[in-house]
Motif scaffolding. Structure first.
Motif, PDB file in Angstrom:
ATOM      1  N   VAL A 162       0.816  -1.310   0.181  1.00  0.00           N
ATOM      2  CA  VAL A 162       0.018   0.020   0.073  1.00  0.00           C
ATOM      3  C   VAL A 162       0.709   1.323   0.020  1.00  0.00           C
ATOM      4  O   VAL A 162       0.673   2.134  -0.595  1.00  0.00           O
ATOM      5  CB  VAL A 162      -0.652  -0.061   1.305  1.00  0.00           C
ATOM      6  CG1 VAL A 162      -1.719   1.381   1.405  1.00  0.00           C
ATOM      7  CG2 VAL A 162      -1.948  -1.146   1.054  1.00  0.00           C
ATOM      8  N   VAL A 163       1.958   1.214   0.896  1.00  0.00           N
ATOM      9  CA  VAL A 163       2.996   2.383   0.715  1.00  0.00           C
ATOM     10  C   VAL A 163       3.467   2.607  -0.774  1.00  0.00           C
ATOM     11  O   VAL A 163       3.593   3.739  -1.290  1.00  0.00           O
ATOM     12  CB  VAL A 163       4.130   2.086   1.713  1.00  0.00           C
ATOM     13  CG1 VAL A 163       5.077   3.245   1.610  1.00  0.00           C
ATOM     14  CG2 VAL A 163       3.446   2.172   3.146  1.00  0.00           C
ATOM     15  N   ALA A 164       3.972   1.542  -1.326  1.00  0.00           N
ATOM     16  CA  ALA A 164       4.378   1.583  -2.778  1.00  0.00           C
ATOM     17  C   ALA A 164       3.302   2.159  -3.535  1.00  0.00           C
ATOM     18  O   ALA A 164       3.510   2.927  -4.481  1.00  0.00           O
ATOM     19  CB  ALA A 164       4.842   0.596  -3.226  1.00  0.00           C
ATOM     20  N   LEU A 165       1.807   1.799  -3.552  1.00  0.00           N
ATOM     21  CA  LEU A 165       0.905   2.326  -4.245  1.00  0.00           C
ATOM     22  C   LEU A 165       0.678   3.752  -3.994  1.00  0.00           C
ATOM     23  O   LEU A 165       0.551   4.605  -5.025  1.00  0.00           O
ATOM     24  CB  LEU A 165      -0.355   1.336  -3.928  1.00  0.00           C
ATOM     25  CG  LEU A 165      -0.755   0.254  -4.472  1.00  0.00           C
ATOM     26  CD1 LEU A 165      -1.966  -0.560  -3.643  1.00  0.00           C
ATOM     27  CD2 LEU A 165      -0.786   0.303  -5.987  1.00  0.00           C
TER      28      LEU A 165
ATOM     29  N   LEU B  18       0.403  16.135  -2.245  1.00  0.00           N
ATOM     30  CA  LEU B  18       1.240  14.842  -3.205  1.00  0.00           C
ATOM     31  C   LEU B  18       2.678  15.019  -2.783  1.00  0.00           C
ATOM     32  O   LEU B  18       3.347  13.828  -2.712  1.00  0.00           O
ATOM     33  CB  LEU B  18       0.810  15.445  -4.492  1.00  0.00           C
ATOM     34  CG  LEU B  18      -0.633  15.308  -5.094  1.00  0.00           C
ATOM     35  CD1 LEU B  18      -0.634  15.876  -6.529  1.00  0.00           C
ATOM     36  CD2 LEU B  18      -1.207  13.900  -5.021  1.00  0.00           C
ATOM     37  N   TRP B  19       3.284  15.990  -2.310  1.00  0.00           N
ATOM     38  CA  TRP B  19       4.665  16.284  -2.239  1.00  0.00           C
ATOM     39  C   TRP B  19       4.827  15.652  -0.963  1.00  0.00           C
ATOM     40  O   TRP B  19       5.845  14.871  -0.689  1.00  0.00           O
ATOM     41  CB  TRP B  19       5.198  17.332  -2.431  1.00  0.00           C
ATOM     42  CG  TRP B  19       5.202  18.041  -3.790  1.00  0.00           C
ATOM     43  CD1 TRP B  19       4.409  18.997  -4.301  1.00  0.00           C
ATOM     44  CD2 TRP B  19       6.307  17.754  -4.795  1.00  0.00           C
ATOM     45  NE1 TRP B  19       4.786  19.131  -5.515  1.00  0.00           N
ATOM     46  CE2 TRP B  19       6.022  18.413  -5.893  1.00  0.00           C
ATOM     47  CE3 TRP B  19       7.405  17.015  -4.692  1.00  0.00           C
ATOM     48  CZ2 TRP B  19       6.681  18.260  -7.135  1.00  0.00           C
ATOM     49  CZ3 TRP B  19       8.321  16.919  -5.754  1.00  0.00           C
ATOM     50  CH2 TRP B  19       7.742  17.415  -6.977  1.00  0.00           C
ATOM     51  N   LEU B  20       4.181  15.648   0.127  1.00  0.00           N
ATOM     52  CA  LEU B  20       4.168  15.073   1.269  1.00  0.00           C
ATOM     53  C   LEU B  20       4.138  13.656   1.336  1.00  0.00           C
ATOM     54  O   LEU B  20       5.005  12.948   1.987  1.00  0.00           O
ATOM     55  CB  LEU B  20       2.986  15.698   2.284  1.00  0.00           C
ATOM     56  CG  LEU B  20       2.970  17.143   2.765  1.00  0.00           C
ATOM     57  CD1 LEU B  20       1.782  17.322   3.476  1.00  0.00           C
ATOM     58  CD2 LEU B  20       4.352  17.565   3.530  1.00  0.00           C
ATOM     59  N   GLY B  21       3.250  13.069   0.434  1.00  0.00           N
ATOM     60  CA  GLY B  21       3.484  11.855   0.137  1.00  0.00           C
ATOM     61  C   GLY B  21       4.338  11.120  -0.361  1.00  0.00           C
ATOM     62  O   GLY B  21       5.058   9.988   0.174  1.00  0.00           O
TER      63      GLY B  21
ATOM     64  N   PHE C   9       7.345  11.663   2.667  1.00  0.00           N
ATOM     65  CA  PHE C   9       7.150  10.944   3.825  1.00  0.00           C
ATOM     66  C   PHE C   9       6.580   9.344   3.880  1.00  0.00           C
ATOM     67  O   PHE C   9       6.590   8.760   4.881  1.00  0.00           O
ATOM     68  CB  PHE C   9       6.123  11.721   4.699  1.00  0.00           C
ATOM     69  CG  PHE C   9       6.617  13.066   5.138  1.00  0.00           C
ATOM     70  CD1 PHE C   9       7.952  13.115   6.299  1.00  0.00           C
ATOM     71  CD2 PHE C   9       6.230  14.401   4.574  1.00  0.00           C
ATOM     72  CE1 PHE C   9       8.306  14.430   6.280  1.00  0.00           C
ATOM     73  CE2 PHE C   9       6.878  15.374   5.026  1.00  0.00           C
ATOM     74  CZ  PHE C   9       7.874  15.586   5.887  1.00  0.00           C
ATOM     75  N   ALA C  10       6.275   9.011   2.870  1.00  0.00           N
ATOM     76  CA  ALA C  10       5.646   7.706   2.489  1.00  0.00           C
ATOM     77  C   ALA C  10       6.845   6.640   3.182  1.00  0.00           C
ATOM     78  O   ALA C  10       6.152   5.925   4.136  1.00  0.00           O
ATOM     79  CB  ALA C  10       5.342   7.460   1.340  1.00  0.00           C
ATOM     80  N   PHE C  11       8.006   6.590   2.756  1.00  0.00           N
ATOM     81  CA  PHE C  11       8.764   5.608   3.060  1.00  0.00           C
ATOM     82  C   PHE C  11       9.301   5.617   4.321  1.00  0.00           C
ATOM     83  O   PHE C  11       9.660   4.815   5.191  1.00  0.00           O
ATOM     84  CB  PHE C  11       9.762   5.274   1.802  1.00  0.00           C
ATOM     85  CG  PHE C  11       9.366   4.539   0.661  1.00  0.00           C
ATOM     86  CD1 PHE C  11       8.913   3.170   0.858  1.00  0.00           C
ATOM     87  CD2 PHE C  11       8.933   4.985  -0.543  1.00  0.00           C
ATOM     88  CE1 PHE C  11       8.533   2.208  -0.049  1.00  0.00           C
ATOM     89  CE2 PHE C  11       8.582   4.112  -1.459  1.00  0.00           C
ATOM     90  CZ  PHE C  11       8.253   2.898  -1.308  1.00  0.00           C
TER      91      PHE C  11
END
Length: 290
Positions: free
Chosen positions: A132-135, A159-162, A165-167
């Protein structure tokens, strides 16, 4: 035990109601005859390539899951692990809740190898979370280059925050709750990106089969968003209804064709359903003899 069964059936009933309501909304929003014509006119050879890309994503996904198992000291033969994964796909696709296959794999591995249930559940859960993180990461990356950023307006910074900070958020989660899997985090994250990248390629090939030439980035961004939605526990296996609902509503915001978006979701579901049948030969899977 009776309460658990009641809760399980109530959950299934809730998922079914949501699916019916979602499909009813979709039916009202689109022209069914146009959708039928679009689906029947899809180019067969592009769909074969889309199926191949999807199968490749599943093989890589099985290989990635084995890394989580190896972090537990569970050394499964790659071929046996693939068979177990395909069997899990079959159960996930046809059992309510979409987690039947994961539960069955955990049950078998605990029974055969004695690996603690808590550790096996942690491995399968983290496998899903990393996916889900990769998605989300890929969705944010694509969205920046499409109409999504414009549609979000002042909130496009999300979008930039995603992306940023996703990984890091995932690594923090692993450090706090899944320390046993720290050694495989980098490898499995790269593999997760590969898995989801292959599924994006599969979706792109479906769009080619439908003759869609414009706004591919927006279709693929929406496809990734619907893939996240399909993982939510509110949906039936395969995200039936929920995937189509998100496609139709999202298409309106991104100014893309709702019929083509729905056709993409429908064909992707058919491909995933067909692929899950690959687990049929392994219904009587037994522990390999070492």
């Amino acid at each position: 035990m009776a309460n658990q069964k009641l809760k399980r059936w109530l959950k299934v009933a809730g998922q079914l109601i949501i699916a019916v309501l979602a499909i009813r909304f979709v039916v009202k929003e689109i022209d069914l005859n146009e959708l039928k014509t679009t689906l029947l006119s899809a180019n067969f050879w592009w769909l074969i390539l889309a199926l191949a890309a999807f199968l490749a994503s599943k093989f890589l996904s099985a290989f990635r899951l084995n890394f989580f198992f190896r972090a537990l000291g569970l050394k499964l033969n790659d071929w046996f692990n693939l068979k177990l994964y395909l069997l899990g796909m079959l159960y996930n696709q046809f059992l309510p809740g979409g987690i039947g296959g994961d539960g069955y794999k955990v049950y078998l591995l605990n029974k055969w190898y004695g690996t603690p249930l808590k550790q096996l559940i942690g491995a399968t859960l983290l496998d899903r979370v990393s996916g889900v993180v990769a998605l989300g990461f890929l969705a944010c990356g694509l969205a920046i280059f499409g109409h999504t950023a414009t549609a979000l307006g002042a909130f496009s910074f999300i979008l930039w925050l995603g992306l940023i900070f996703a990984f890091p958020a995932y690594y923090l989660l692993v450090h706090l709750l899944f320390k046993r899997f720290k050694s495989v985090s980098h490898t499995t994250n790269l593999q997760a990106l590969g898995v989801q990248g292959l599924q994006v390629i599969s979706a792109f090939l479906i769009l080619k089969s439908l003759g869609v030439e414009n706004a591919n980035i927006d279709y693929l961004t929406l496809f990734l968003i619907t893939s996240v939605a399909a993982t939510l526990p509110i949906s039936l296996p395969g995200g039936i209804g929920v995937r189509e609902l998100v496609m139709v509503k999202g298409a309106g915001y991104l100014l893309i064709d709702q019929t083509s978006a729905t056709a993409l979701a429908t064909l992707f579901f058919i491909i995933s359903l067909f692929s899950a049948l690959g687990g049929l030969p392994f219904l009587r899977l037994s522990q390999p003899k070492d």
